[in-house]
Design an enzyme around this catalytic site. Structure first.
Site, short mmCIF file in Angstrom:
data_model
loop_
_atom_site.label_atom_id
_atom_site.label_comp_id
_atom_site.label_asym_id
_atom_site.label_seq_id
_atom_site.Cartn_x
_atom_site.Cartn_y
_atom_site.Cartn_z
N SER A 52 0.69 -1.25 -0.17
CA SER A 52 0.00 0.09 -0.03
C SER A 52 0.94 1.00 -0.10
O SER A 52 2.70 1.20 0.83
CB SER A 52 -1.44 -0.50 1.16
OG SER A 52 -1.60 0.93 1.49
N TYR A 100 -1.07 -1.27 11.01
CA TYR A 100 -1.07 -1.07 9.10
C TYR A 100 0.03 -0.77 8.47
O TYR A 100 0.88 -1.34 7.74
CB TYR A 100 -2.63 -0.24 8.63
CG TYR A 100 -2.66 -0.44 7.56
CD1 TYR A 100 -3.66 -1.90 6.90
CD2 TYR A 100 -2.31 0.20 6.78
CE1 TYR A 100 -4.29 -1.48 6.05
CE2 TYR A 100 -3.19 0.23 5.13
CZ TYR A 100 -4.16 -1.26 4.56
OH TYR A 100 -4.14 -1.54 3.52
N1 NAD Z 1 -8.68 -0.47 0.03
C1 NAD Z 1 -7.45 0.54 -0.01
O1 NAD Z 1 -8.04 1.91 -0.39
C2 NAD Z 1 -6.52 0.15 -0.83
C3 NAD Z 1 -5.58 0.42 -0.76
C4 NAD Z 1 -4.23 -0.05 -0.45
C5 NAD Z 1 -4.21 -0.98 -0.18
N2 NAD Z 1 -5.22 -2.22 0.26
C6 NAD Z 1 -5.11 -3.50 0.20
O2 NAD Z 1 -5.76 -3.78 -1.01
C7 NAD Z 1 -5.84 -5.05 -0.14
C8 NAD Z 1 -7.17 -5.30 -0.77
O3 NAD Z 1 -7.90 -5.31 0.36
P1 NAD Z 1 -9.38 -4.30 -0.94
O4 NAD Z 1 -9.50 -2.96 -0.61
O5 NAD Z 1 -9.90 -4.87 -1.65
O6 NAD Z 1 -10.45 -4.68 1.16
P2 NAD Z 1 -11.30 -6.01 0.90
O7 NAD Z 1 -12.02 -5.89 2.25
O8 NAD Z 1 -12.73 -6.03 -0.16
O9 NAD Z 1 -10.35 -7.16 0.67
C9 NAD Z 1 -9.37 -8.07 2.12
C10 NAD Z 1 -9.51 -8.69 1.72
O10 NAD Z 1 -9.11 -9.96 2.69
C11 NAD Z 1 -9.67 -10.70 3.82
N3 NAD Z 1 -8.60 -11.18 4.91
C12 NAD Z 1 -9.54 -10.45 5.45
N4 NAD Z 1 -8.37 -10.81 7.23
C13 NAD Z 1 -8.21 -12.49 6.03
C14 NAD Z 1 -6.97 -13.09 6.93
N5 NAD Z 1 -6.76 -13.19 7.84
N6 NAD Z 1 -6.30 -14.42 5.46
C15 NAD Z 1 -7.19 -14.01 4.90
N7 NAD Z 1 -7.94 -13.13 4.37
C16 NAD Z 1 -8.27 -12.14 5.05
C17 NAD Z 1 -11.25 -10.49 3.53
O11 NAD Z 1 -12.17 -11.84 3.48
C18 NAD Z 1 -11.08 -9.92 2.22
O12 NAD Z 1 -11.10 -10.65 1.31
C19 NAD Z 1 -5.55 -5.36 1.46
O13 NAD Z 1 -4.25 -5.80 0.59
C20 NAD Z 1 -5.08 -3.93 1.55
O14 NAD Z 1 -4.51 -3.43 2.25
C21 NAD Z 1 -6.75 -1.46 0.06
#
Ligand code: NAD
Length: 261
Positions: free
Chosen positions: A140, A153
């Protein structure tokens, strides 16, 4: 003509039933891959992706045994493992380090950082045996700078960026490329509470030079690029996909106060 860069390839995805993970599974399948989807919840993902090209396995990435079993189950099912896309993570409750509960901090490190180590130590020997492999971790821009109220985080995502670099240099000569992708603000279920606040939405528009959050597919396409032979000389890289957010120093817009010219 659409490209099929992943024909006959097997892609293992964590956090694959929601947001970026689910959209990226779809993109990999469109380009010919079989996808081994893992997550803590299934959320009808196989209905969405189709059982011909995908299967689901429960895996909590904070649990080393779950990670080992899931990688083994993938190889058992499809006979190989070409791409590991480690993406599962979650947000902590907001608060500074004084307010942040010790157990909550440990849980976030365990989920958002340790899973990459647990999965890679099982995936790499398989890729080594195949003579080639690719690991992409979702870090991220929160791994490149600090956020208010997100210490665990920030620490976990920064650890992800540097664990990727360490593994990349150690396994480069074995044909295994390892990179991270660093999204900015993405419109996914993870940021639903932020999206629900119109005022916060306006603040995001101000700090993102492109003036909007990302469609997760815009990040997914960067993941496919890193996983493909188009990126054949790229390893150990942290690719920001953030609408220009990290290009800004964070200083105020001088021209609004001092004029220009
Ligand atoms: N949404 C944002 O703005 C953003 C920005 C930068 C990075 N990210 C990163 O992108 C990635 C995807 O996130 P997203 O935005 O699609 O959110 P999301 O919540 O839609 O997806 C995250 C997924 O991770 C799964 N998860 C949570 N805990 C877990 C565990 N212990 N074991 C296995 N799976 C687990 C959840 O069930 C979910 O399906 C993550 O790594 C997040 O940190 C998100």
């Amino acid at each position: 003509m659409s490209r099929r860069r992943f024909s006959d390839q097997v892609v293992f995805v964590t956090g694959g039933s929601s947001g970026l993970g689910a959209d990226t599974c779809e993109l990999f399948i469109q380009e010919g891959a079989k996808v081994f989807v893992t997550d803590i919840l299934e959320r009808d993902i196989i209905k969405r992706l189709g059982a011909d090209n995908a299967c689901f396995h429960t895996c909590d990435v904070s649990n080393p045994e779950d990670c080992e079993n899931a990688i083994k189950a993938c190889v058992e099912k499809y006979g190989r493992l070409d791409v590991l896309f480690h993406n599962g993570a979650r947000l902590p409750p907001l608060g500074d380090v004084v307010q942040h509960d010790v157990k909550a901090f440990q849980d976030i490190i365990s989920t958002n950082l340790n899973g990459l180590f647990y999965l890679s130590r099982v995936a790499i020997p398989q890729m080594r045996e195949q003579g080639k492999g690719n690991i992409i971790a979702t870090a991220s821009i929160s791994g490149l700078g600090g956020d208010y109220g997100l210490s665990s985080y920030n620490a976990a995502k920064a650890g992800t960026v540097n664990l990727v670099r360490s593994m990349a240099i150690q396994h480069a000569k074995e044909g295994i490329r390892i990179n991270s992708v660093c999204p900015g603000y993405m419109l996914t279920p993870m940021t639903q509470a932020m999206q629900d606040s119109a005022e916060l939405g306006e603040e995001f528009k101000k700090v993102i030079p492109m003036g909007r959050g990302a469609d997760p597919k815009e990040i997914g396409r960067a993941v496919l690029f890193l996983a493909s032979d188009d990126a054949s000389y790229i390893t150990g890289h942290a690719l920001t996909v953030d609408g220009g957010t990290m290009a800004h120093t964070g200083f105020p817009q001088y021209t609004n106060f001092l004029g220009s010219g």
